[in-house]
Motif scaffolding. Structure first.
Motif, PDB file in Angstrom:
ATOM      1  N   GLU A  73       0.810  -1.230   0.000  1.00 40.48           N
ATOM      2  CA  GLU A  73       0.000   0.000   0.000  1.00 40.48           C
ATOM      3  C   GLU A  73       0.842   1.279   0.000  1.00 40.48           C
ATOM      4  O   GLU A  73       0.528   2.240  -0.687  1.00 40.48           O
ATOM      5  CB  GLU A  73      -0.942   0.014   1.203  1.00 40.48           C
ATOM      6  N   GLY A  74       1.877   1.292   0.839  1.00 39.02           N
ATOM      7  CA  GLY A  74       2.675   2.512   0.943  1.00 39.02           C
ATOM      8  C   GLY A  74       2.059   3.567   1.835  1.00 39.02           C
ATOM      9  O   GLY A  74       2.619   4.651   2.018  1.00 39.02           O
ATOM     10  N   THR A  75       0.893   3.258   2.421  1.00 39.29           N
ATOM     11  CA  THR A  75       0.210   4.217   3.301  1.00 39.29           C
ATOM     12  C   THR A  75      -0.216   3.551   4.610  1.00 39.29           C
ATOM     13  O   THR A  75      -1.097   4.040   5.302  1.00 39.29           O
ATOM     14  CB  THR A  75      -1.045   4.787   2.609  1.00 39.29           C
ATOM     15  N   TYR A  76       0.407   2.429   4.924  1.00 42.86           N
ATOM     16  CA  TYR A  76      -0.033   1.592   6.043  1.00 42.86           C
ATOM     17  C   TYR A  76       1.095   1.448   7.060  1.00 42.86           C
ATOM     18  O   TYR A  76       1.705   0.406   7.200  1.00 42.86           O
ATOM     19  CB  TYR A  76      -0.463   0.231   5.484  1.00 42.86           C
ATOM     20  N   ALA A  77       1.362   2.531   7.797  1.00 45.09           N
ATOM     21  CA  ALA A  77       2.413   2.510   8.815  1.00 45.09           C
ATOM     22  C   ALA A  77       1.986   1.609   9.973  1.00 45.09           C
ATOM     23  O   ALA A  77       0.801   1.564  10.326  1.00 45.09           O
ATOM     24  CB  ALA A  77       2.670   3.924   9.317  1.00 45.09           C
ATOM     25  N   PRO A  78       2.918   0.895  10.576  1.00 41.52           N
ATOM     26  CA  PRO A  78       4.365   0.875  10.308  1.00 41.52           C
ATOM     27  C   PRO A  78       4.793  -0.219   9.319  1.00 41.52           C
ATOM     28  O   PRO A  78       5.957  -0.534   9.221  1.00 41.52           O
ATOM     29  CB  PRO A  78       4.941   0.584  11.689  1.00 41.52           C
ATOM     30  N   TYR A  79       3.828  -0.787   8.616  1.00 43.18           N
ATOM     31  CA  TYR A  79       4.150  -1.906   7.737  1.00 43.18           C
ATOM     32  C   TYR A  79       4.678  -1.455   6.376  1.00 43.18           C
ATOM     33  O   TYR A  79       5.586  -2.064   5.814  1.00 43.18           O
ATOM     34  CB  TYR A  79       2.907  -2.782   7.541  1.00 43.18           C
ATOM     35  N   SER A  80       4.080  -0.407   5.829  1.00 42.98           N
ATOM     36  CA  SER A  80       4.446   0.053   4.491  1.00 42.98           C
ATOM     37  C   SER A  80       4.033   1.513   4.353  1.00 42.98           C
ATOM     38  O   SER A  80       2.851   1.828   4.257  1.00 42.98           O
ATOM     39  CB  SER A  80       3.719  -0.815   3.448  1.00 42.98           C
ATOM     40  N   TYR A  81       5.026   2.419   4.340  1.00 41.18           N
ATOM     41  CA  TYR A  81       4.717   3.852   4.313  1.00 41.18           C
ATOM     42  C   TYR A  81       5.929   4.628   3.822  1.00 41.18           C
ATOM     43  O   TYR A  81       6.995   4.054   3.570  1.00 41.18           O
ATOM     44  CB  TYR A  81       4.297   4.330   5.704  1.00 41.18           C
ATOM     45  N   HIS A  82       5.771   5.946   3.699  1.00 38.25           N
ATOM     46  CA  HIS A  82       6.871   6.796   3.244  1.00 38.25           C
ATOM     47  C   HIS A  82       7.423   7.610   4.411  1.00 38.25           C
ATOM     48  O   HIS A  82       6.661   8.179   5.192  1.00 38.25           O
ATOM     49  CB  HIS A  82       6.394   7.737   2.131  1.00 38.25           C
ATOM     50  N   ASP A  83       8.741   7.647   4.514  1.00 39.89           N
ATOM     51  CA  ASP A  83       9.365   8.413   5.590  1.00 39.89           C
ATOM     52  C   ASP A  83       9.449   9.884   5.209  1.00 39.89           C
ATOM     53  O   ASP A  83       8.899  10.310   4.170  1.00 39.89           O
ATOM     54  CB  ASP A  83      10.744   7.837   5.945  1.00 39.89           C
ATOM     55  N   GLU A  84      10.124  10.687   6.024  1.00 43.28           N
ATOM     56  CA  GLU A  84      10.196  12.128   5.793  1.00 43.28           C
ATOM     57  C   GLU A  84      10.901  12.478   4.499  1.00 43.28           C
ATOM     58  O   GLU A  84      10.694  13.557   3.933  1.00 43.28           O
ATOM     59  CB  GLU A  84      10.910  12.800   6.974  1.00 43.28           C
ATOM     60  N   SER A  85      11.741  11.572   4.006  1.00 44.76           N
ATOM     61  CA  SER A  85      12.426  11.794   2.731  1.00 44.76           C
ATOM     62  C   SER A  85      11.673  11.170   1.560  1.00 44.76           C
ATOM     63  O   SER A  85      12.194  11.101   0.444  1.00 44.76           O
ATOM     64  CB  SER A  85      13.846  11.215   2.801  1.00 44.76           C
ATOM     65  N   ASP A  86      10.459  10.712   1.836  1.00 44.84           N
ATOM     66  CA  ASP A  86       9.583  10.102   0.837  1.00 44.84           C
ATOM     67  C   ASP A  86      10.087   8.749   0.340  1.00 44.84           C
ATOM     68  O   ASP A  86       9.720   8.302  -0.741  1.00 44.84           O
ATOM     69  CB  ASP A  86       9.348  11.039  -0.354  1.00 44.84           C
ATOM     70  N   ASN A  87      10.928   8.114   1.137  1.00 51.93           N
ATOM     71  CA  ASN A  87      11.367   6.755   0.793  1.00 51.93           C
ATOM     72  C   ASN A  87      10.347   5.746   1.303  1.00 51.93           C
ATOM     73  O   ASN A  87       9.797   5.906   2.394  1.00 51.93           O
ATOM     74  CB  ASN A  87      12.729   6.455   1.434  1.00 51.93           C
ATOM     75  N   LEU A  88      10.094   4.720   0.519  1.00 50.75           N
ATOM     76  CA  LEU A  88       9.188   3.658   0.947  1.00 50.75           C
ATOM     77  C   LEU A  88       9.892   2.804   1.995  1.00 50.75           C
ATOM     78  O   LEU A  88      10.948   2.218   1.739  1.00 50.75           O
ATOM     79  CB  LEU A  88       8.777   2.796  -0.246  1.00 50.75           C
ATOM     80  N   VAL A  89       9.314   2.729   3.184  1.00 56.29           N
ATOM     81  CA  VAL A  89       9.916   1.983   4.297  1.00 56.29           C
ATOM     82  C   VAL A  89       8.823   1.192   5.005  1.00 56.29           C
ATOM     83  O   VAL A  89       7.660   1.248   4.639  1.00 56.29           O
ATOM     84  CB  VAL A  89      10.614   2.939   5.296  1.00 56.29           C
ATOM     85  N   GLY A  90       9.210   0.475   6.037  1.00 57.68           N
ATOM     86  CA  GLY A  90       8.235  -0.240   6.843  1.00 57.68           C
ATOM     87  C   GLY A  90       8.630  -1.687   7.077  1.00 57.68           C
ATOM     88  O   GLY A  90       9.540  -2.217   6.444  1.00 57.68           O
ATOM     89  N   PHE A  91       7.928  -2.314   7.993  1.00 56.91           N
ATOM     90  CA  PHE A  91       8.206  -3.697   8.363  1.00 56.91           C
ATOM     91  C   PHE A  91       8.054  -4.640   7.165  1.00 56.91           C
ATOM     92  O   PHE A  91       8.950  -5.427   6.865  1.00 56.91           O
ATOM     93  CB  PHE A  91       7.262  -4.107   9.499  1.00 56.91           C
ATOM     94  N   ASP A  92       6.922  -4.574   6.475  1.00 52.96           N
ATOM     95  CA  ASP A  92       6.705  -5.446   5.321  1.00 52.96           C
ATOM     96  C   ASP A  92       7.725  -5.181   4.221  1.00 52.96           C
ATOM     97  O   ASP A  92       8.169  -6.109   3.538  1.00 52.96           O
ATOM     98  CB  ASP A  92       5.305  -5.255   4.757  1.00 52.96           C
ATOM     99  N   VAL A  93       8.062  -3.933   4.046  1.00 49.74           N
ATOM    100  CA  VAL A  93       9.022  -3.558   3.001  1.00 49.74           C
ATOM    101  C   VAL A  93      10.382  -4.195   3.283  1.00 49.74           C
ATOM    102  O   VAL A  93      11.014  -4.783   2.390  1.00 49.74           O
ATOM    103  CB  VAL A  93       9.147  -2.023   2.904  1.00 49.74           C
ATOM    104  N   GLU A  94      10.835  -4.106   4.531  1.00 50.06           N
ATOM    105  CA  GLU A  94      12.147  -4.666   4.868  1.00 50.06           C
ATOM    106  C   GLU A  94      12.147  -6.195   4.845  1.00 50.06           C
ATOM    107  O   GLU A  94      13.149  -6.814   4.462  1.00 50.06           O
ATOM    108  CB  GLU A  94      12.616  -4.148   6.229  1.00 50.06           C
ATOM    109  N   VAL A  95      11.026  -6.810   5.228  1.00 49.65           N
ATOM    110  CA  VAL A  95      10.937  -8.272   5.139  1.00 49.65           C
ATOM    111  C   VAL A  95      11.021  -8.691   3.670  1.00 49.65           C
ATOM    112  O   VAL A  95      11.747  -9.627   3.315  1.00 49.65           O
ATOM    113  CB  VAL A  95       9.640  -8.793   5.776  1.00 49.65           C
ATOM    114  N   ALA A  96      10.306  -7.998   2.807  1.00 46.15           N
ATOM    115  CA  ALA A  96      10.334  -8.315   1.377  1.00 46.15           C
ATOM    116  C   ALA A  96      11.732  -8.131   0.799  1.00 46.15           C
ATOM    117  O   ALA A  96      12.199  -8.939  -0.013  1.00 46.15           O
ATOM    118  CB  ALA A  96       9.327  -7.434   0.636  1.00 46.15           C
ATOM    119  N   GLN A  97      12.409  -7.076   1.213  1.00 46.39           N
ATOM    120  CA  GLN A  97      13.771  -6.832   0.728  1.00 46.39           C
ATOM    121  C   GLN A  97      14.721  -7.935   1.190  1.00 46.39           C
ATOM    122  O   GLN A  97      15.591  -8.367   0.424  1.00 46.39           O
ATOM    123  CB  GLN A  97      14.253  -5.463   1.224  1.00 46.39           C
ATOM    124  N   ALA A  98      14.542  -8.389   2.427  1.00 43.83           N
ATOM    125  CA  ALA A  98      15.399  -9.458   2.951  1.00 43.83           C
ATOM    126  C   ALA A  98      15.143 -10.773   2.217  1.00 43.83           C
ATOM    127  O   ALA A  98      16.075 -11.533   1.931  1.00 43.83           O
ATOM    128  CB  ALA A  98      15.157  -9.631   4.453  1.00 43.83           C
TER     129      ALA A  98
END
Length: 291
Positions: A73-98
């Motif tokens: 989604e990119g709008t579902y903190a803390p799982y998938s959202y944008h930080d202050e620099s507009d980078n996509l971050v979050g728990f799900d994002v990092e699990v997927a990257q790993a």
């Protein structure tokens, strides 16, 4: 005359015999034609055998491309959202990257609203979904799940001034703000709640704060993250479920090879402590194992 007739009859019989022999030799009669020998059969089989490789699987294509695409989604903190620099971050994002790193490829993300996220998987717009997709029997009939990597408990959240709702049973007849296709909406409806449709948790909890909905239901971890970022928000948890909801990566039904590869990756990440590390970073505790 008798002699001429005899000669014509003899010629006719000879011609008929010759024609019959010729037809049998050509194999026009299936009852008398000789079958090809074993060597002929082998030759025919060899000449007609397919020479192309099997159709590549999604995993094959991912390996060839060098990346795997996850929907989130990119709008579902803390799982998938944008930080202050507009980078996509979050728990799900990092699990997927790993997981992608374990597969030896890059993780790429397609951001989409929840209501259309599974339809996009059906349309092959991405390879998998990493967005806290709850494992349900209904979904298991149509899709594959990885092994669970999140265990969360349902929480009933109400306005801080609300005294009418103190349990899941108290949702009966109440307006509950939720995304209509979410697992939590099914939970709320099972207790008699009336769903007020929203686009996600952020909108749902705002409706509760504003008094435009009586409650919302979501996992306790999401609410705790919200309160950590907005400690003065006038909302509270009044009930917690006894059983955990398990969430996993969602895949198409025919992607068993990809499912196996992702499961292997998750098992390695769990054994190495990487999943716990990511969880503590975002939640302060480990939500990747069932307590």
């Amino acid at each position: 005359m008798k002699k001429l007739t005899s000669l014509l009859l003899t010629a006719t019989l000879a011609l008929s015999t010759l024609t019959a022999c010729s037809s049998a030799s050509a194999g026009s009669d299936p009852n008398t034609a000789a079958a090809p020998n074993a060597a002929d059969n082998a030759s025919i089989t060899d000449n007609t055998a397919p020479t192309s490789d099997a159709t590549p699987t999604t995993l094959d294509q991912i390996k060839a491309n060098g990346y795997i695409t996850f929907a989130t989604e990119g709008t579902y903190a803390p799982y998938s959202y944008h930080d202050e620099s507009d980078n996509l971050v979050g728990f799900d994002v990092e699990v997927a990257q790993a997981v992608a790193e374990k597969l030896g490829v890059e993780a790429r993300f397609t951001e989409t609203q929840w209501d259309g996220i599974i339809a996009g998987l059906d349309a092959q717009k991405y390879d998998a979904i990493a967005n806290q997709v709850s494992i349900t029997e209904e979904r298991q009939e149509k899709y594959l799940f990885s092994t669970p990597y999140t265990y969360a408990y349902g929480a009933v959240v109400v306005n801080g001034d609300n005294t009418d709702i103190n349990s899941f049973e108290d949702l009966n007849g109440k307006d509950v703000a939720l995304t209509v296709t979410s697992n939590w909406a099914q939970v709320a409806e099972s207790y008699g709640g009336t769903i007020v449709s929203t686009n996600g948790f952020s909108e749902s909890i705002q409706l509760v704060i504003q008094g435009r909905a009586d409650a919302t239901v979501n996992d306790n971890v999401t609410f705790l993250d919200f309160k950590a970022n907005q400690p003065d928000a006038n909302v509270k948890i009044v009930a917690i479920s006894d059983e955990a909801t398990q969430s996993a990566i969602l895949l198409r039904k025919d992607d068993a090879a990809l499912q196996e590869a992702i499961n292997t990756a998750l098992a390695e990440l769990q054994a190495e402590g990487k999943l716990t590390e990511i969880s503590i970073k975002y939640f302060g505790e480990d939500i990747t194992t069932n307590k």
